[in-house]
Design a protein around this motif. Structure first.
Motif, mmCIF file in Angstrom:
data_model
loop_
_atom_site.group_PDB
_atom_site.id
_atom_site.type_symbol
_atom_site.label_atom_id
_atom_site.label_comp_id
_atom_site.label_asym_id
_atom_site.label_seq_id
_atom_site.Cartn_x
_atom_site.Cartn_y
_atom_site.Cartn_z
ATOM 1 N N GLU A 92 0.823 -1.206 0.000
ATOM 2 C CA GLU A 92 0.000 0.000 0.000
ATOM 3 C C GLU A 92 0.861 1.261 0.000
ATOM 4 N N MET A 93 1.975 1.227 0.710
ATOM 5 C CA MET A 93 2.896 2.362 0.697
ATOM 6 C C MET A 93 3.374 2.658 -0.722
ATOM 7 N N GLN A 94 3.607 1.607 -1.499
ATOM 8 C CA GLN A 94 4.117 1.780 -2.859
ATOM 9 C C GLN A 94 3.127 2.482 -3.776
ATOM 10 N N GLN A 95 1.839 2.539 -3.360
ATOM 11 C CA GLN A 95 0.806 3.151 -4.193
ATOM 12 C C GLN A 95 0.401 4.551 -3.719
ATOM 13 N N LEU A 96 0.989 5.028 -2.619
ATOM 14 C CA LEU A 96 0.609 6.341 -2.102
ATOM 15 C C LEU A 96 0.996 7.440 -3.085
ATOM 16 N N THR A 97 0.125 8.429 -3.222
ATOM 17 C CA THR A 97 0.332 9.488 -4.214
ATOM 18 C C THR A 97 0.371 10.861 -3.564
ATOM 19 N N THR A 98 0.747 11.830 -4.377
ATOM 20 C CA THR A 98 0.709 13.221 -3.919
ATOM 21 C C THR A 98 -0.713 13.614 -3.532
ATOM 22 N N GLN A 99 -1.678 13.158 -4.287
ATOM 23 C CA GLN A 99 -3.071 13.483 -3.979
ATOM 24 C C GLN A 99 -3.496 12.863 -2.652
ATOM 25 N N ASP A 100 -3.058 11.627 -2.372
ATOM 26 C CA ASP A 100 -3.356 10.996 -1.084
ATOM 27 C C ASP A 100 -2.835 11.855 0.062
ATOM 28 N N ALA A 101 -1.611 12.346 -0.103
ATOM 29 C CA ALA A 101 -0.995 13.161 0.944
ATOM 30 C C ALA A 101 -1.748 14.475 1.133
ATOM 31 N N MET A 102 -2.100 15.142 0.046
ATOM 32 C CA MET A 102 -2.818 16.411 0.155
ATOM 33 C C MET A 102 -4.220 16.205 0.716
ATOM 34 N N ASP A 103 -4.842 15.105 0.348
ATOM 35 C CA ASP A 103 -6.179 14.817 0.898
ATOM 36 C C ASP A 103 -6.100 14.638 2.412
ATOM 37 N N TRP A 104 -5.075 13.928 2.854
ATOM 38 C CA TRP A 104 -4.913 13.725 4.301
ATOM 39 C C TRP A 104 -4.633 15.061 4.986
ATOM 40 N N TYR A 105 -3.768 15.843 4.419
ATOM 41 C CA TYR A 105 -3.404 17.152 4.968
ATOM 42 C C TYR A 105 -4.630 18.056 5.096
ATOM 43 N N LYS A 106 -5.411 18.147 4.030
ATOM 44 C CA LYS A 106 -6.577 19.025 4.043
ATOM 45 C C LYS A 106 -7.678 18.505 4.961
ATOM 46 N N LYS A 107 -7.705 17.217 5.167
ATOM 47 C CA LYS A 107 -8.743 16.605 5.986
ATOM 48 C C LYS A 107 -8.513 16.847 7.480
ATOM 49 N N TRP A 108 -7.257 16.713 7.929
ATOM 50 C CA TRP A 108 -6.985 16.692 9.363
ATOM 51 C C TRP A 108 -6.174 17.876 9.883
ATOM 52 N N TYR A 109 -5.390 18.531 9.026
ATOM 53 C CA TYR A 109 -4.462 19.553 9.516
ATOM 54 C C TYR A 109 -5.143 20.915 9.511
ATOM 55 N N THR A 110 -5.769 21.196 10.642
ATOM 56 C CA THR A 110 -6.509 22.438 10.845
ATOM 57 C C THR A 110 -6.391 22.806 12.316
ATOM 58 N N PRO A 111 -6.398 24.089 12.652
ATOM 59 C CA PRO A 111 -6.154 24.472 14.051
ATOM 60 C C PRO A 111 -7.165 23.908 15.038
ATOM 61 N N ASN A 112 -8.411 23.715 14.613
ATOM 62 C CA ASN A 112 -9.404 23.175 15.525
ATOM 63 C C ASN A 112 -9.256 21.674 15.736
#
Length: 471
Positions: free
Chosen positions: A198-218
């Motif tokens: 699964e690590m071998q299939q991770l993409t830039t979009q996967d990373a940005m989706d995770w970032y936008k989903k969880w990385y927020t001050p609240n």
């Protein structure tokens, strides 16, 4: 409350010990609190926690995100840890790789770590550089810039990290297999670093989706410990973090583990094993589960049964029977959901693993049948609480203890009242909790073996204790 955590650190420079929350039992200290933190909340929902320590003009600055490997969408295992790496790959104002160099040039140290329940980033730095690291951390909270040019090479880095730390380490491989067997449905059975395919299939979009989903001050907690007051810290936090817009985050889902009907056994035989060992995991409650009242008694029980050279297991298996070179127990009650209670032992040369396991079983059965004594309870409780003197002296220890607790949904009051809970533990509670948790049907036993006739010394190995090795 043992606040040890399982984590994958971002890079090599800093090795930090797994921290225990260990506090004082004496009434004056209990009344004064443990760390006596001050708290506030910014207008965008970001929680701010301060532990003042004016012994030196330095601070520990930490940002904790309430998202970890257990929050990952099936099929994207490792994305939480991958994004942790990618947070060092630059923003509009800081070039890839420059974050840590700036911290170092200013005399500081930085790192990050990921667990099943949270991801945290920290800097240890001089007091007069706090504003600088706050500005940089706030910048990457909202302005991370990613492209295939930086993401794909870093994916190769985490894949190599897995190969070095897991695939080439028999102890780590066994631990991974044991956790996956223990948690039949729960995401805690998923490795933090991820499954290789699964690590071998991770993409830039996967990373940005995770970032936008969880990385927020609240969804973040700012914890600062050191030479600063809340009157000074709050305006700085408002300046750097308070202007970041909040957005909704999804509810964190932890599926219920099904009823387990049979003990499981995992045996790994590998020529790379330097020293055979055995381990056992039991499903156990945490401070967030239905049977949270069992957590303090289990902490005391682990101290009695398997903590140090005076513990029951060590005296029985190592000193008296001379079957093992070491033996002990482990228990970590700080999690969003289920925890583990476990044992480990390393056989002496010439001792068969089956004989060692039988001796361990006998000692556990004896303890469950006869119970612990009042003297053992009093001494274990005293040892746990006396150690708290040193917890107050650790700048990063206070920040990590509070951040970890808050990131899994506990409160400052729960951290501060831990001595009262330990002091209230009774003999009956310890014995009852042990008998409830040490149920073979909810266990996995692991053997790490070296094949007969294997040549060479093998690589250094350690018993699987449930603690992921830091680097």
């Amino acid at each position: 409350m043992k606040f040890s955590s399982q984590r994958v650190l971002h890079r090599v420079p800093v090795v930090l010990p797994v921290l225990m929350l260990v506090l004082l039992m004496f009434a004056p200290f209990a009344q004064a609190g443990v760390f006596n933190p001050k708290t506030t909340t910014l207008s965008n929902g970001m929680q701010v926690v301060l532990v003042e320590n004016h012994r030196a003009p330095v601070v520990t600055h930490m940002v904790w995100y309430k998202a970890g490997a257990a929050d990952e969408i099936p099929g994207t295992s490792g994305i939480a840890h991958f994004l942790e790496h990618l947070m060092f790959k630059g923003t509009k104002t800081i070039a890839p790789g420059e974050f840590s160099k700036i911290v170092a040039r200013n005399g500081g140290q930085d790192n990050a770590f990921t667990t099943w329940d949270y991801t945290a980033y920290f800097q240890n730095i001089a007091r007069d550089r706090l504003g600088m690291v706050m500005e940089m951390e706030a910048d990457r909270m909202q302005n991370l810039q990613l492209s295939d040019k930086v993401v794909l090479p870093e994916r190769d880095v985490i894949i190599e990290e897995r190969r070095m730390r897991t695939d080439n380490n028999p102890s780590a491989l066994l631990g991974e297999q044991m956790r996956n067997a223990l948690f039949m449905q729960h995401p805690y059975g998923r490795p933090i670093i991820g499954w290789l395919h699964e690590m071998q299939q991770l993409t830039t979009q996967d990373a940005m989706d995770w970032y936008k989903k969880w990385y927020t001050p609240n969804n973040a907690i700012l914890v600062v410990a050191g030479d600063i007051t809340m009157d000074e810290l709050k305006p700085m936090a408002e300046k750097y973090y308070g202007s970041i817009p909040a957005h909704d985050v999804p509810k964190r889902v932890r599926v219920k583990e099904p009823t387990q009907h049979a003990p499981r056994k995992v045996t790994l035989t590998d020529a790379r094993v330097g020293q055979p060992s055995m381990s056992r995991y039991y499903l156990a409650p945490s401070y967030n589960t239905e049977n949270a009242d069992q957590a303090p008694p289990l902490e005391v029980f682990s101290e009695i049964l398997g903590s140090g050279t005076t513990s029951r297991l060590y005296k029985s298996l190592v000193v008296d029977q001379k079957l093992a070179t070491t033996a002990g127990s482990f228990y970590d009650p700080v999690a969003m959901d289920l925890s583990t209670f476990g044992f480990y032992a390393v056989p002496r040369d010439g001792v068969q693993m089956a004989d060692l396991e039988a001796a361990l079983d006998d000692e556990i059965a004896k303890t469950l049948k006869d119970g612990i004594t009042q003297k053992e309870l009093d001494e274990a409780r005293q040892r746990l609480l006396d150690s708290a003197v040193f917890a107050r002296d650790s700048l990063s220890g206070a920040a990590r203890t509070l951040g970890e607790a808050l990131a899994v949904g506990l409160t400052v009051d729960q951290v501060e009242s831990w001595p009262d809970r330990i002091n209230a533990v009774t003999l009956d509670q310890v014995n009852a909790a042990a008998r409830a948790v040490l149920d073979d049907k909810r266990s996995v036993t692991g053997w790490l073996l070296r094949p007969k006739g294997a040549k060479g010394p093998g690589m250094p190995t350690a018993p699987v204790t449930g603690e992921m090795e830091t680097h």
